[in-house]
Design a protein around this motif. Structure first.
Motif, mmCIF file in Angstrom:
data_model
loop_
_atom_site.group_PDB
_atom_site.id
_atom_site.type_symbol
_atom_site.label_atom_id
_atom_site.label_comp_id
_atom_site.label_asym_id
_atom_site.label_seq_id
_atom_site.Cartn_x
_atom_site.Cartn_y
_atom_site.Cartn_z
ATOM 1 N N SER A 342 0.632 -1.075 -0.148
ATOM 2 C CA SER A 342 -0.087 -0.106 0.105
ATOM 3 C C SER A 342 0.791 1.381 0.039
ATOM 4 C CB SER A 342 -0.790 -0.020 1.108
ATOM 5 O OG SER A 342 -0.169 -0.189 2.168
ATOM 6 N N ALA A 345 0.183 3.910 -3.142
ATOM 7 C CA ALA A 345 -1.141 4.089 -3.079
ATOM 8 C C ALA A 345 -1.615 4.873 -1.976
ATOM 9 C CB ALA A 345 -2.376 2.916 -3.180
ATOM 10 N N LEU A 363 -7.993 -2.055 -0.220
ATOM 11 C CA LEU A 363 -7.459 -2.082 -1.235
ATOM 12 C C LEU A 363 -6.317 -3.378 -1.267
ATOM 13 C CD1 LEU A 363 -6.199 -0.060 -3.674
ATOM 14 C CD2 LEU A 363 -4.098 0.160 -2.467
ATOM 15 N N TRP A 367 -6.322 -6.762 -3.436
ATOM 16 C CA TRP A 367 -5.079 -7.232 -4.272
ATOM 17 C C TRP A 367 -4.450 -8.480 -3.822
ATOM 18 C CZ3 TRP A 367 -3.216 -5.222 -8.988
ATOM 19 C CH2 TRP A 367 -3.721 -4.225 -9.447
ATOM 20 N N ALA A 395 2.128 -5.290 -7.732
ATOM 21 C CA ALA A 395 0.852 -4.902 -7.420
ATOM 22 C C ALA A 395 1.029 -3.405 -6.909
ATOM 23 C CB ALA A 395 0.247 -5.714 -6.222
ATOM 24 N N CYS A 399 -1.442 -0.590 -8.110
ATOM 25 C CA CYS A 399 -2.354 -0.157 -7.058
ATOM 26 C C CYS A 399 -2.472 1.477 -6.999
ATOM 27 C CB CYS A 399 -2.693 -0.726 -5.979
ATOM 28 S SG CYS A 399 -1.582 -0.739 -4.589
ATOM 29 N N GLU A 429 -4.588 -4.438 -16.934
ATOM 30 C CA GLU A 429 -4.580 -3.238 -16.529
ATOM 31 C C GLU A 429 -4.617 -2.303 -17.906
ATOM 32 O OE1 GLU A 429 -4.559 -1.509 -13.686
ATOM 33 O OE2 GLU A 429 -5.234 -3.418 -12.798
#
Lengths: 487, 325, 336
Positions: A342, A345, A363, A367, A395, A399, A429
């Motif tokens: 994370s 993001a 989130l 993922w 990821a 993300c 994506e």
């Protein structure tokens, strides 16, 4: 496999030698003999196992399985095998030291401790003049202040300086040398060989390998797949043995996914072609663009220019970067999977700089499930296998809210199953409108791209699109030197 | 990366590539040194004599030798934050144990050198940052020094005082002799011996040392041992100079020695050993104190001037490199 | 004893455990078990904690980051705040002045580190010299004493709990919250554990480094101001705080190599150190012996806590700077 040139006992011989790094089988039961008085060329694409084999033969790497007999010994000591010397591509000279000091460091056994400065200077001076008559290097010059090609010369001269030299391993020796120096260098290699030394030449320059070698071994996936007599081969036949195919003409992206042609260009990097003409590397919205070719031919520099947003490149929107060396520049080793995932993001989700834990958790859960990361969100990142770590790092980039994702050969050493999942994700994506610039040293990966640029010496050697992107074509463009060597 | 400097031709002598770039900082420092000396001499003409020189250079001797220690440390890419208290501790040993029971004194000094080598082993084996390790060790040096001499005192051993008060022939001042000898030995070791090549390789590119079959642990331990030896030498010089022992005599050496190495052309990233440059740096910094005193500048401001000079020198060097590229 | 259970202990617990151990020893030796010892420790500890928290943030920013100017900035903050408070009559202005001078001093470090690209150790040493010169100049003929209100507050311990300690404890919790719950805190931790990885993840170095050094400077000066108000301003007031601040941070469980900050551990480390001083005084050890013990403690913690596992197969070649494994080798060459 024995040829008329090879006589007597081999200097080095390997039988069923295997070496594994984690999930990667670097060498798979390699057997090889090197005879005195021959030049053995080794060719192969990225990751074929050339470097590992050379490290094994020079005694820098222990083997997992098989037997070795090198200059009559089966185990190296602290200095490697006596009589075996290797010239490295880069990184083995101490930059703050003079040339002669570097020579002294590696040849201490052959140098009289009392007069080492004059002796080392004289030795390297003589050898340099022997190999590169126009070298222009003073033994007292500092390595730091030498050009790349001068450093390469020093490295070569240094490796050949050993009184008991029996086997000399040259790893991409001509990579940064100029035309005339290459010629005199190969003259010297031939002379060494006539005096009974054995030489292994690892190079991706097929014309040079063909011209100087007696035998040529082709490596692929950790094996020596075939051994050829150099005089019977041509560049084309060798390419074919490596699995390459010469593209008849470099086609422009004519038949690439027509729908994507209509989308706006979001990124432009000015480049030059191998012919010297200006060109550009471009990417459209939602496009997957590959950067292919032999490793270290300028692909990472393209990514670097983009990531640093150099003045000459044009990029629209945010960027995210997936580094290739996950141990050094990928994972945050203290943290869990969730926090690793994370971090990029986080800022986008936050309110006034305060983290929104619920949003982050959602989130991460999403993922982790999507990529089925083994161990779950709370596992320490270091407890994961390489492939799963790489999933997390990919990821992390996806993300974030970046519109363009840069991939720096991130799937090296990742198992096939995981790779397949990641390819799917990348495609999904891109479908969703993200642009992806993907450098890979594995040609098979490039087939997932809409278009791919093959780079050579920092120049664009060709552009492939759609079905044209194949192992054969990439190898063809990476190794074919015929066109430029005429200039 | 490839700074393609060409070979410089100066006064008909051709210098090897990179030599001038490495000598320039020391030369500039030397110019500054001469200038400061001339200004001092103008302000106080009595320094132009054997006694005068001895007086102004005496306090610099220990600093110069301690700077040599720091230079060896920086040549392997480390920094020593404990050198000030180490030198202080040595003075306490020299002014008590070494004078009263020379054998025990010598053993204590050898022990402290071995302690330094052990510190090097910790730094290498455990991947500990050198600055925190040496900082931790400086607690120990301080403590030991205070155990030996809770308050400044003791007396320098007779032979040490005799040497300091020795009047060499031809009007040569003793401090200059000591500094020159110490620097020459350090220079020889770093530039002319195989040991020095290994030290500098460790600082410049440890992988190259490992590939050449050298042991990183042994090399780092040897380097730390040498630093310890030079620290002991600096401590002895200081004992002779102040005539006794005081663990708190020179805590400021920590920065001043780093500054001296930088002024002499050394680098933080390791690999560069500039003994004569470091000497010039140390003497310049020492004379600066003399000059500031002669100018009646409050001694309170002297640390600020030193700190400012270090930043200014590094900023200037960065600027020069930017322009040169 | 189950070693795995020990590993599960939170990193700050060790320092508190050590502090309690020392406390028990103190009680055992002195033969009295009153709360006096604890109150005294809690009165003195907050100053060290404040400096330690700043140092902790700096060290958390990764290898090579250290602030060695805290001692001199501490003294300077003390002198200046007393001087300002005396001339204006307001202790609040005094504290403000201390924060301001801390900020200025730290700015010198920040400029030197980021613009002149001097290693933090030398940059902060230079700052330290400048701060020391200002202190020495200020201290000439200096005769000031703390504002009585402030001093009264610092000495005020209702129910045996010093009020100031409560304030600093609240501040410590705030720092913990910032590290755990803000984007900047998370970015600092990420940056400290793997600088390159953090930069590839989109974290900017300047944003991290500027803040940690400025905060460290301000906290050191503020702690100095308060400490000077508690006793008396003095040029040498801060001298012990450099080594002590680093030691308590390391003992408290903060990773020296960066990336893991343990604010609570700073309290544990500070209490341990202060109680240890008391104990050593009690059994008649001198200041000298205390220093030796502290030095060995720091080195032992370094030896145990940092880097590779204790028995590594190739510790000789693998722990420092450039590992020789084949996967990483090609990246060793500097590329620009």
């Amino acid at each position: 496999m024995q040829t008329d040139l090879t006589h007597g006992a081999p200097v080095a011989s390997a039988r069923n030698v295997s070496k594994r790094y984690g999930a990667t089988q670097a060498l798979a039961a390699v057997s090889l003999d090197v005879f005195p008085g021959e030049v053995l060329g080794i060719v192969g694409h990225n990751g074929a196992g050339k470097s590992t084999l050379m490290r094994v033969l020079s005694g820098m790497e222990r083997i997992d399985d098989g037997t070795l007999s090198i200059c009559g010994r089966s185990d190296p000591d602290r200095h490697g095998y006596p009589g075996v010397r290797m010239s490295f591509q880069e990184g083995s000279l101490a930059a703050e030291l003079c040339v002669f000091e570097n020579v002294f460091l590696s040849s201490r056994q052959d140098i009289d401790a009392k007069r080492w400065r004059t002796m080392a200077s004289r030795m390297v001076e003589t050898r340099l003049t022997e190999i590169f008559p126009d070298h222009g290097i003073d033994p007292s010059d500092y390595v730091d202040d030498l050009t790349l090609s001068e450093r390469q010369m020093v490295e070569i001269a240094r490796a050949s300086l050993s009184e008991d030299l029996a086997l000399l391993i040259l790893d991409e020796p001509t990579e940064s040398l100029g035309g005339k120096d290459v010629e005199t260098f190969y003259d010297y290699v031939r002379a060494l060989c006539r005096s009974g030394k054995a030489i292994i030449l690892v190079s991706h320059r097929l014309t040079e390998v063909l011209a100087v070698s007696d035998r040529i071994g082709v490596m692929k996936e950790g094996r020596i797949v075939s051994m050829h007599k150099a005089r019977n081969e041509s560049e084309t036949s060798l390419l074919r043995a490596m699995g390459g195919e010469v593209l008849q003409e470099t086609k422009r992206a004519g038949n690439a996914a027509a729908t994507k042609e209509m989308r706006p260009i979001v990124l432009e990097v000015p480049m030059q072609t191998v012919e010297g003409a200006p060109t550009r590397i471009t990417a459209r919205k939602g496009e997957i663009v590959g950067l292919a070719g032999i490793a270290g031919q300028g692909q990472e520099q393209v990514l670097d220019r983009l990531w640093r947003r150099n003045r000459d490149v044009r990029i629209e929107g945010g960027l995210a970067y997936v580094p290739g060396d996950r141990q050094k520049s990928g994972i945050l080793p203290i943290w869990s999977v969730a926090r690793n995932l994370s971090i990029s993001a986080m800022a986008g989700l936050s309110r006034f700089g305060v983290r929104q834990m619920a949003a982050e958790t959602a989130l991460v859960t999403d993922w982790v499930a999507r990529l089925s990361v083994r161990g779950g969100a709370e596992a320490p990142i270091t407890s994961l296998s390489g492939g799963n770590q790489q999933k997390v790092i990919v990821a992390r980039a996806f993300c974030s809210d970046a519109e363009t994702i840069l991939l720096d050969d991130p799937f090296r050493g990742v198992d096939i199953h995981t790779k397949a999942e990641l390819y799917q994700m990348i495609k999904a994506e891109a479908e969703a409108g993200r642009s992806i610039i993907w450098y890979s040293s594995e040609n098979a990966e490039m087939q997932h791209c809409d278009r791919a640029y093959v780079l050579r010496r920092g120049l664009v050697a060709g552009e492939l699109a759609g079905a044209e992107i194949s192992d054969e074509h990439i190898i063809g463009l990476s190794f074919a030197e015929a066109r430029e060597s005429t200039t | 990366m490839t700074s393609q400097t060409t070979r410089t031709n100066l006064f008909g002598i051709t210098f090897p590539k990179g030599r001038v770039r490495r000598l320039l900082p020391a030369l500039l420092t030397l110019v500054a040194l001469v200038l400061i000396l001339l200004i001092c001499g103008t302000l106080q003409p009595r320094i132009w004599s054997q006694i005068g020189f001895t007086l102004i250079f005496s306090p610099i001797v220990a600093l110069a030798i301690a700077s040599m220690a720091q230079m060896v440390m920086m040549s392997i890419g480390d920094i020593d934050l404990g050198v000030g208290f180490f030198v202080g501790m040595v003075t306490t040993i020299a002014a008590t144990l070494l004078r009263d029971t020379p054998v025990f004194g010598a053993l204590a000094l050898i022990g402290s050198v071995l302690a330094y080598a052990a510190l090097g082993a910790i730094v290498q084996l455990r991947g500990v940052p050198s600055l925190i390790a040496t900082l931790g060790a400086s607690f120990i040096w301080l403590g030991i020094g205070m155990v030996i001499l809770p308050v400044p005192g003791g007396t320098a051993p007779g032979w040490l005082s005799a040497y300091v008060f020795w009047t060499p022939p031809f009007g040569i001042p003793v401090p200059l002799v000591t500094m020159a000898v110490a620097t020459a030995i350090t220079w020889w070791m770093m530039q002319r011996s195989g040991l020095g090549v290994r030290f500098r390789t460790l600082g410049s590119n440890p992988a190259a040392l490992a590939r050449a079959g050298g042991s990183l642990v042994v090399t780092r331990m040897l380097a730390y041992g040498v630093v310890g030896c030079l620290g002991v030498a600096a401590g002895l010089a200081l004992t002779g100079e102040i005539g006794g022992g005081d663990v708190n005599a020179v805590p400021g050496y920590t920065l001043t020695t780093v500054a001296a190495v930088i002024l002499g052309g050394g680098m933080f990233t390791g690999g560069r050993a500039v003994a004569w440059g470091t000497l010039a740096g140390a003497v310049t910094l020492g004379l600066l104190t003399v000059l500031l005193t002669l100018l009646n500048l409050s001694s309170n401001l002297q640390p600020a001037v030193q700190g400012g000079i270090v930043i200014a020198v590094l900023a200037g060097r960065l600027l020069v490199e930017r322009v040169a590229r | 004893m189950n070693l795995r259970a020990l590993n599960g202990m939170p990193p700050w617990a060790w320092s508190f455990l050590a502090a309690v151990l020392v406390l028990i020893l103190t009680y055992g030796i002195s033969g009295q078990g009153d709360g006096q010892t604890i109150t005294l420790a809690l009165t003195v500890a907050p100053y060290l904690v404040l400096v330690g928290l700043g140092q902790m943030l700096v060290m958390t920013a990764g290898p090579g980051n250290i602030d060695v100017s805290v001692a001199k900035v501490f003294s300077l903050g003390g002198l200046l705040s007393i001087a300002v408070a005396e001339s204006t009559g307001s202790w609040l202005l005094g504290l403000g002045a201390a924060c301001g001078v801390g900020l200025c001093m730290a700015s010198i470090s920040v400029i030197a580190i980021l613009l002149v690209r001097i290693p933090p150790i030398v940059a902060t040493l230079a700052t330290s010299l400048i701060a020391s010169a200002i202190s020495l100049t200020l201290a000439q003929g200096f005769q000031g004493s703390a504002h009585p209100d402030l001093r009264a507050f610092l000495n005020w311990s209702p129910l045996g709990v010093p009020a100031f300690a409560v304030v600093v404890a609240a501040f410590t919790l705030a720092v913990s919250w910032i590290l755990a719950r803000t984007v900047w805190g998370a970015q600092l931790l990420a940056f400290g554990q793997a600088r390159r990885a953090a930069q590839f993840a989109g974290i900017r170095a300047t944003r991290i480094l500027v803040v940690v050094y400025l905060v460290s400077g301000i906290l050191a000066a503020l702690a100095g101001a308060l400490r000077a108000s508690f006793s008396a301003p003095n040029v040498e007031l801060g001298n012990d705080y450099l080594l002590d601040s680093i030691a308590v941070v390391v003992i408290g469980g903060t990773l020296m190599s960066g990336g893991r900050a343990v604010p609570l551990g700073v309290w544990g480390g500070a209490l341990f150190f202060i109680l240890l001083d008391g104990l050593l005084n009690l059994i008649g050890w001198s200041y000298a012996g205390q220093n030796i013990l502290k030095g060995f403690l720091v080195l032992t913690v370094l030896f145990l806590a940092n880097g590779a596992p204790l028995i590594a197969p190739s510790a000789a070649s693998a722990t420092r700077k450039q590992p020789l494994s084949p996967e990483t080798e090609p990246d060793e060459a500097p590329h620009e």
